[in-house]
Design an enzyme around this catalytic site. Sequence first.
Site, PDB file in Angstrom:
ATOM      1  CG  ASP A 101      18.090  34.827  55.807  1.00 43.21           C
ATOM      2  OD1 ASP A 101      17.329  34.355  56.671  1.00 43.21           O
ATOM      3  OD2 ASP A 101      19.224  34.341  55.573  1.00 43.21           O
ATOM      4  CB  SER A 102      19.467  35.943  59.955  1.00 44.27           C
ATOM      5  OG  SER A 102      19.525  34.658  59.355  1.00 44.27           O
ATOM      6  CB  CYS A 108      14.843  34.789  58.235  1.00 41.16           C
ATOM      7  SG  CYS A 108      15.548  34.145  59.745  1.00 41.16           S
ATOM      8  CD  GLU A 114      26.284  30.771  57.202  1.00 36.35           C
ATOM      9  OE1 GLU A 114      27.241  31.397  57.655  1.00 36.35           O
ATOM     10  OE2 GLU A 114      25.144  31.258  57.050  1.00 36.35           O
ATOM     11  CG  HIS A 122      21.631  27.966  56.161  1.00 37.29           C
ATOM     12  ND1 HIS A 122      20.878  29.078  56.453  1.00 37.29           N
ATOM     13  CD2 HIS A 122      22.931  28.357  56.199  1.00 37.29           C
ATOM     14  CE1 HIS A 122      21.693  30.104  56.672  1.00 37.29           C
ATOM     15  NE2 HIS A 122      22.937  29.694  56.515  1.00 37.29           N
TER      16      HIS A 122
HETATM   17  N1  DGL Z   1      17.898  32.177  58.271  1.00 39.38           N
HETATM   18  C1  DGL Z   1      17.752  31.394  59.473  1.00 39.38           C
HETATM   19  C2  DGL Z   1      16.437  30.588  59.395  1.00 39.38           C
HETATM   20  O1  DGL Z   1      15.934  30.302  58.318  1.00 39.38           O
HETATM   21  C3  DGL Z   1      18.935  30.472  59.679  1.00 39.38           C
HETATM   22  C4  DGL Z   1      20.202  31.197  60.082  1.00 39.38           C
HETATM   23  C5  DGL Z   1      20.069  31.902  61.409  1.00 39.38           C
HETATM   24  O2  DGL Z   1      20.021  31.234  62.475  1.00 39.38           O
HETATM   25  O3  DGL Z   1      19.978  33.116  61.389  1.00 39.38           O
HETATM   26  O4  DGL Z   1      15.903  30.251  60.409  1.00 39.38           O
END
Ligand code: DGL
Length: 271
Positions: free
Chosen positions: A13-14, A76, A155, A189
């Site tokens: 994930d990011s 992600c 967050e 999230h």
């Molecule tokens: N993990 C990203 C998503 O599910 C959310 C956080 C980000 O913008 O990197 O799109």
Amino acid sequence: MSDKTELPIGIFDSGVGGLTVVRQIRRVLPHEDIVYLGDTARVPYGTKSPATVIRFATEDTRFLVQQNVKAVVVACNTASAWALPTLECEFQIPVFGVIIPGAEAALKHSKTRRIGVIGTSATIRSQAYNKAILASDANALVFSQACPLLVPLVEEGRLDDNITRLVLEEYLTPLMLNRIDALVLGCTHYPLLKGALQQVAGPGVSLVDSAESCAAYVREKLEALQLLARERQRPGTIRPFVTDEVERFGDLANRFLGSQTEQVWRVDLPT
Ligand code: DGL
């Protein structure tokens, strides 16, 4: 031929948000070992251009492949929306994303075929959920809404307060006016906002958790590929890696995963 079933699943994930997907995968596949990569040095992806998201996702996947994983899960939503076709072409192991399972679950939940999708700006711009839903049911109507303020609110732990409520009302009002009966939570999230989302959307809207549907999809696919780990006495392990300092990961991990992780490692990604 070596037995790949005992290799870990790679999930990236990011940042830490993808731990909501890890949590669901652990629930349905408790015996699997997991290598998790959170690209915390470069989060967020949701505000970046498609080319940048594809480059980052390729580097994340390369790192996981080097850890000798049997499959990669793109937790992600933003990376799934933009990079999945590239990753499927570039790498020799199975790569699964969250979009198709989320779209299929939305169609299962919706009676009226009026479906809302919320996600980061990049995910909504990609129209990936719209395309996946319409590919399965051309008569569905999809209404989407970018919600850039929700990731920072989650967050910061603002899961159910007045500010979050106001922001959700602003984002969901156009969707409610379009009389949706299912809402895809198209971001790592958003499962943490389920309580507040349900209150604002009302009882007539089913929330579709893309993390939950992704976990069921991964189990189904690994089973079909005969890649499921054997059941064993010990529970599966999670080996987490991040690209920025490890300190902040612990607190957030607890919130997203619902438990502590093992020692966290910092890595520089191969480019
Ligand atoms: N993990 C990203 C998503 O599910 C959310 C956080 C980000 O913008 O990197 O799109």
